[in-house]
Design a protein around this motif. Sequence first.
Motif, PDB file in Angstrom:
ATOM      1  N   GLU A 192       0.819  -1.198   0.000  1.00  0.00           N
ATOM      2  CA  GLU A 192       0.000   0.000   0.000  1.00  0.00           C
ATOM      3  C   GLU A 192       0.856   1.252   0.000  1.00  0.00           C
ATOM      4  OE1 GLU A 192      -3.507   2.077   2.700  1.00  0.00           O
ATOM      5  OE2 GLU A 192      -2.631   0.151   3.278  1.00  0.00           O
ATOM      6  N   GLU A 409      -9.544   8.836  -3.718  1.00  0.00           N
ATOM      7  CA  GLU A 409      -9.442   7.459  -3.272  1.00  0.00           C
ATOM      8  C   GLU A 409      -9.653   6.484  -4.428  1.00  0.00           C
ATOM      9  OE1 GLU A 409      -8.390   6.541  -0.359  1.00  0.00           O
ATOM     10  OE2 GLU A 409      -8.217   8.648   0.225  1.00  0.00           O
ATOM     11  N   GLN A 410     -10.590   6.814  -5.337  1.00  0.00           N
ATOM     12  CA  GLN A 410     -10.804   5.959  -6.502  1.00  0.00           C
ATOM     13  C   GLN A 410      -9.562   5.932  -7.392  1.00  0.00           C
ATOM     14  OE1 GLN A 410     -14.373   7.212  -8.547  1.00  0.00           O
ATOM     15  NE2 GLN A 410     -15.603   7.168  -6.674  1.00  0.00           N
ATOM     16  N   ALA A 413      -7.001   3.705  -5.775  1.00  0.00           N
ATOM     17  CA  ALA A 413      -7.334   2.287  -5.933  1.00  0.00           C
ATOM     18  C   ALA A 413      -7.039   1.808  -7.345  1.00  0.00           C
ATOM     19  CB  ALA A 413      -8.810   2.055  -5.583  1.00  0.00           C
ATOM     20  N   CYS A 416      -3.301   1.429  -7.888  1.00  0.00           N
ATOM     21  CA  CYS A 416      -2.772   0.260  -7.184  1.00  0.00           C
ATOM     22  C   CYS A 416      -2.914  -0.995  -8.026  1.00  0.00           C
ATOM     23  CB  CYS A 416      -3.466   0.080  -5.844  1.00  0.00           C
ATOM     24  SG  CYS A 416      -2.987   1.281  -4.580  1.00  0.00           S
ATOM     25  N   THR A 417      -3.963  -1.069  -8.840  1.00  0.00           N
ATOM     26  CA  THR A 417      -4.137  -2.240  -9.686  1.00  0.00           C
ATOM     27  C   THR A 417      -3.105  -2.305 -10.798  1.00  0.00           C
ATOM     28  OG1 THR A 417      -5.679  -1.069 -11.160  1.00  0.00           O
ATOM     29  CG2 THR A 417      -6.608  -2.210  -9.240  1.00  0.00           C
TER      30      THR A 417
END
Length: 786
Positions: A192, A409-410, A413, A416-417
């Motif tokens: 993270e 935040e989206q 996320a 991160c993928t």
Amino acid sequence: MSTTCLRQGWMPVSAYYPTVVVTIRALEVFRIANLRCPRLGVQAFTRMLCDIHGVAPRPYLGAQFSVALDLYHAVRADVDSRVQVALGRDAPNWRLKNSCPACLYKVEDEPTLLIPLLTTTDGNNSLSRFQLRKREDVREDGSTAPGASKELPDNRTVPGDYYISREEVDKWGEEGLEELMRDFTAGAGSDEEDGGCEDRWQNMKEDVTARAWGMFDETGIFPALCRHGFVLVVMDMVRSGELTKYGFVVSVHLLPVLGEHGNGYDIGCEYAKRCRAHPVLSKLAAENNFKSLVGSFHGHGHNRRCQTCNLTTYVKGVGLESLEGCEAYFSKSNALAATTRHASRFHRQQAIVNYMQHTDKFDTYQSLSLVLCSKYGRALEVKGTYGSLLDAMRRLQVESRDVFESWLEQEKAYLCTLSKELLEETMEMEYYQKLVNLQAASERVVDICGAALPFMPGGEELSYAEAAKATRRIETQRRHAQELRDKALAAVHDLELRMSIEERWIEGGEKWEAAATMVHRRRYQRALDHLEGLVVARMFELAKCHMSGTRYKLRKHIAKALQARSKAIKAAIIRYNDAAEAMEPPMPTLDWEEVVECAFLADFDLLREGRDDIRQEPWALPAGRAAMDQHFKLLHADEEIQRLNVEIHRFVTYIVDEEEFLAREEGRLRTEGSEGIAHQVRLLRMERGRFTSLHMKRLVKLSRLPGFTGSIVPGVSLSRERHTLVSRDVDMVIPMPAMHPVGDEPLPFDEEEGEDDDEEEGVDALTALIQIVHISADDGVLNRDN
């Protein structure tokens, strides 16, 4: 004899029976001239004196002048030390605790800031120093090694506490960090927190920064500054680049003295994780109940995923501060390189410390009020964009500003993928590539086996010898092709066993096509990474090309590099567009104008093809990203104004307290018969007091701006005992009356406003302050009335 010379205003160059002396006035002229123009060296100044006196330059005069200058600096340092003792300011770390009035001179009843102190650190290799060595040693095998140092031993140390010694820094050497770095690499940093910047920045790699040129001893300096530009501490980088130990030494030195703080560093994303994993720093934070050990702040050079976590735009408590003050400081201090590159270790440190002291006293302190006013004006300008944000929200059909938080935040996320490929997908892509290799190798064998013997030009048949030679050549090619096919087949068999594949994939099948799509996506992303890296290098080169102080030859060298870099970028664009068109569906292509005008790397990151199509997401559109950034800037503008209100109140209080304390101490020392020390205190009071009128003039102008919510009325310091020998009692505090009539237009702030405007306004502002604050030197009572 030496004492007699000093009484006459001469500085001798030898202790007994000097034959050459230098006037103290000449030494002072050189000291001030050198501090204002560091490129002026001793040799040039002594030649100037020879020209003035009409004598031929003599080589030994430079060495004699240098000896006299060292004595003069030693006398000044001793006098300063005695003054600090007389003022009660000789406690350990007193200068560090009082280095910046706006950051550290705390006042009663002030609001608590989320991050109490903001600092910035960085390494600068411009102030490197050549190590004088003897001729190279020739080994038995014929190789050469650097010769031994031929510098004379010099145990002198620079007075003051600016420098952290080499011995202290070496305690945090690479050997002591091996276990920490091994544990950290093994798993201290979670997925993270990993931003993927390690491969982009050379000073994140210990094995790279540990190497340095053998010609240098000190390879540069590593300072720490507050957000206003005052130097806190500095250390030498010795035969290395920016190692982790330098940052650790700064944190360990500042935390016990200054407490919790946020530290800006260009590799702060990685450095912050190492600090949190360090046992000593973590223990200091736990013992002092620090909420945050260090903040990882840096500019737009890192990838977008790292920016969403560490960029100052999205970090709470930082305000509008970019924490890039070291770069601005280096652009001025680099002028020291001309006179320190070949100096001794002591003279180099002496020149650096003298420059830092002078800059803190006469440049940074003079411009402190201008910095505060400029930051306040910028924060008010940002707050003035609230209406445009509301218009953007209506166009984007956003009902609440809380939506922007969810957008960030989206985006996190989604990014991160993209950070890592799934193991299953990686093996499938590898299996697909092995099948493609096997297919190509099999086709190569078939082609070679079906090849016929060549004919001579004109259709004539080959001779027996020529035909035999051609047959052997074809047989060799067939044998090599079969060996390559067998190797490719063995690799396919190995993957089929590992992946438990019972039936081999065939071209055109569902799994074959899915794996081909993933391979195309990987090729596309790697082409995008390559293009992004070239653009980052181009940004840095352009910034360096326009940097003040860059010499002509270096600018020409950078210009040639830009031409070569542009060719590489053009080739990378072609490669990227080919990969983008091969995608299904095709990804947007780029042209030269779009790439060279790219300002932020977020534009590249949002081109990445993930497992979800985000091209129509509101946070992926330019208008949505602009509105989201504007929302965070408005939030930070409120934080900036709160911090500035605190800093301005501290600064005004410091001005009054410092003037009162020095005047009181001057009178006390004269009463006690210490005329010499009292005179030095008077000079110190005049040194700081020369800027008071200019500071108050700027602050009064600031108080007239619509939207100003601070106060320029002096408060009561929490550390009053450091500035008065008699305790103070506040009789009465009355709010300051309005400093301008209703309807007056606000005055702009610019760098020249202190010199171009009439001085009468500055005098009136100072008179108004004196009328508000009356300090009684008899009973030590601070009375505030109308």
